[in-house]
Enzyme design. Structure first.
Site, mmCIF file in Angstrom:
data_model
loop_
_atom_site.group_PDB
_atom_site.id
_atom_site.type_symbol
_atom_site.label_atom_id
_atom_site.label_comp_id
_atom_site.label_asym_id
_atom_site.label_seq_id
_atom_site.Cartn_x
_atom_site.Cartn_y
_atom_site.Cartn_z
ATOM 1 N N GLU A 138 0.830 -1.213 0.000
ATOM 2 C CA GLU A 138 0.000 0.000 0.000
ATOM 3 C C GLU A 138 0.862 1.260 0.000
ATOM 4 O O GLU A 138 0.544 2.266 0.639
ATOM 5 C CB GLU A 138 -1.018 -0.015 1.150
ATOM 6 C CG GLU A 138 -2.014 -1.160 1.004
ATOM 7 C CD GLU A 138 -3.270 -0.991 1.835
ATOM 8 O OE1 GLU A 138 -3.659 0.149 2.112
ATOM 9 O OE2 GLU A 138 -3.852 -2.025 2.190
ATOM 10 N N SER A 182 7.629 2.841 2.132
ATOM 11 C CA SER A 182 8.018 4.000 2.947
ATOM 12 C C SER A 182 8.570 5.125 2.081
ATOM 13 O O SER A 182 8.350 6.312 2.359
ATOM 14 C CB SER A 182 9.065 3.581 3.987
ATOM 15 O OG SER A 182 8.488 2.772 4.987
#
Length: 385
Positions: free
Chosen positions: A364, A367
């Site tokens: 999703e 980082s």
């Protein structure tokens, strides 16, 4: 939801997680499967539809309420949440954000009840955190669309009944424009599912590749109908923003469990005739993890509030997902360190959570993608070429 009703839901989920699921965590990890009776309990508790509006058969939790529920779900193996996470999250939100009223009425009640499972078909081999380079295509053939391509690492694909497939419908426009979302039944001719991925962790949460070979879909399969054509990236971005708040809350829940495991071990493990909890260096490790948990929880709660009132649905979710996914990795690492050699052994909870936590920094939006979103939001046009 009425506060007293929400309190009842949270208490029921907490009891279910700790009494029913936690004792089966090792079995789930070893067998790579959630027991059927747990699946049915999740359905009966409404967990397949906690974020779906009540008018469509769900519990209708807003984001602020949802994160409190997800804090509880994070206490155990993330494979449990994966059972119903796509129905409530990135797949179900495709319909909530972009679906026509007819699509919502047809599909959302079935998602909320757990009658069907949905998957989110965005990621490809060369289009992960940046979907603008996806190569799956959908071309018109009369009134139909014909879809060709392949999707990778698709959560719940082996059990999915319907897949929200993102495909390029206009090859003449660059980047993230010209993408549409399609509602594709998993049994559609030409659609096939690859073998289950063998992952580092999160066993029991199944992912697989999805192949589309001349999959023919009618015009009403486009999410949002005619208004949804070439609008898929906007829908995906909204779904992912909500999903980032959800994943951040899950990381906080897992971090709380890791602190619990670390504290319990430090209180009982003896070294030199006394518990290692007396050693200040061990105390330092635990203090850092407790502090991380406080920070993560506060950030998620504030992010959820801003998401609900519409004041921040971009940078806040990205910052929460970035901080909390990195944070739970630090907490897991310290938990293994507190456990010493025992923390490196299979069958010890912190070893399993150490493996499970690593994925949160990747899916999703990695980082690094969250850093880009946060920085560009802060810097504005100066940061955009």
């Amino acid at each position: 939801m009425d506060p007293s009703d929400l309190a009842d839901v949270l208490a029921s989920v907490r009891e279910f997680i700790r009494a029913e699921v936690v004792p089966l965590e090792e079995e789930i990890d070893e067998r790579n499967e959630i027991p059927t009776r747990l699946v049915e309990q999740c359905k009966s508790m409404g967990l397949y539809g906690f974020a779906i509006p009540e008018q469509h058969g769900g519990l209708g939790l807003n984001t602020t309420e949802e994160v409190r529920l997800v804090f509880e779900l994070g206490w155990t193996t993330p494979a449990l949440r994966s059972l119903f996470g796509t129905n409530n999250g990135i797949a179900g939100h495709v319909l909530l954000e972009g679906g026509s009223e007819e699509q919502k009425k047809t599909w959302l009640p079935r998602l909320a009840s757990g009658e069907i499972t949905a998957s989110f078909g965005l990621t490809e081999a060369d289009a992960g955190s940046d979907p603008s380079s996806l190569t799956t295509t959908a071309r018109r053939d009369g009134s139909d669309w014909v879809i060709n391509g392949a999707k990778r690492y698709i959560t719940n694909a082996p059990t999915a009944d319907v897949i929200m497939v993102f495909a390029r419908t206009n090859p003449d426009v660059p980047g993230n424009r010209g993408i549409s979302a399609f509602l594709v039944p998993a049994d559609a001719p030409g659609l096939s599912i690859g073998p289950k991925d063998h992952k580092m962790g999160q066993f029991g949460a199944w992912t697989a590749d999805v192949y589309l070979d001349d999959v023919r879909m009618p015009a009403d399969a486009v999410i949002g109908g005619a208004d949804g054509i070439d609008n898929g990236f906007r829908i995906a971005a909204k779904c992912l923003a909500h999903g980032r708040v959800h994943i951040a809350a899950l990381c906080v829940g897992m971090a709380n469990r890791l602190v619990h495991e670390s504290v319990t071990f430090a209180q009982t493990r003896q070294a030199g005739g006394r518990p290692i909890a007396r050693f200040q260096l061990v105390q330092g490790l635990i203090a850092d993890s407790v502090t991380d948990c406080y920070a993560g929880r506060a950030l998620v709660v504030e992010t959820a509030r801003a998401f609900d009132d519409g004041t921040d649905r971009i940078a806040g979710p990205a910052a929460a997902k970035y901080f909390c996914s990195e944070m739970v990795g630090r907490v897991a690492d310290r938990a293994v360190q507190v456990h010493g050699g025992a923390g490196y052994m299979r069958g010890v909870a912190v070893e399993r959570f150490y493996r499970d936590a690593r994925l949160f920094r990747i899916y999703e939006g990695t980082s690094q993608i969250q850093q880009v979103i946060i920085a560009r939001n802060a810097l504005g046009e100066a940061a955009r070429g």
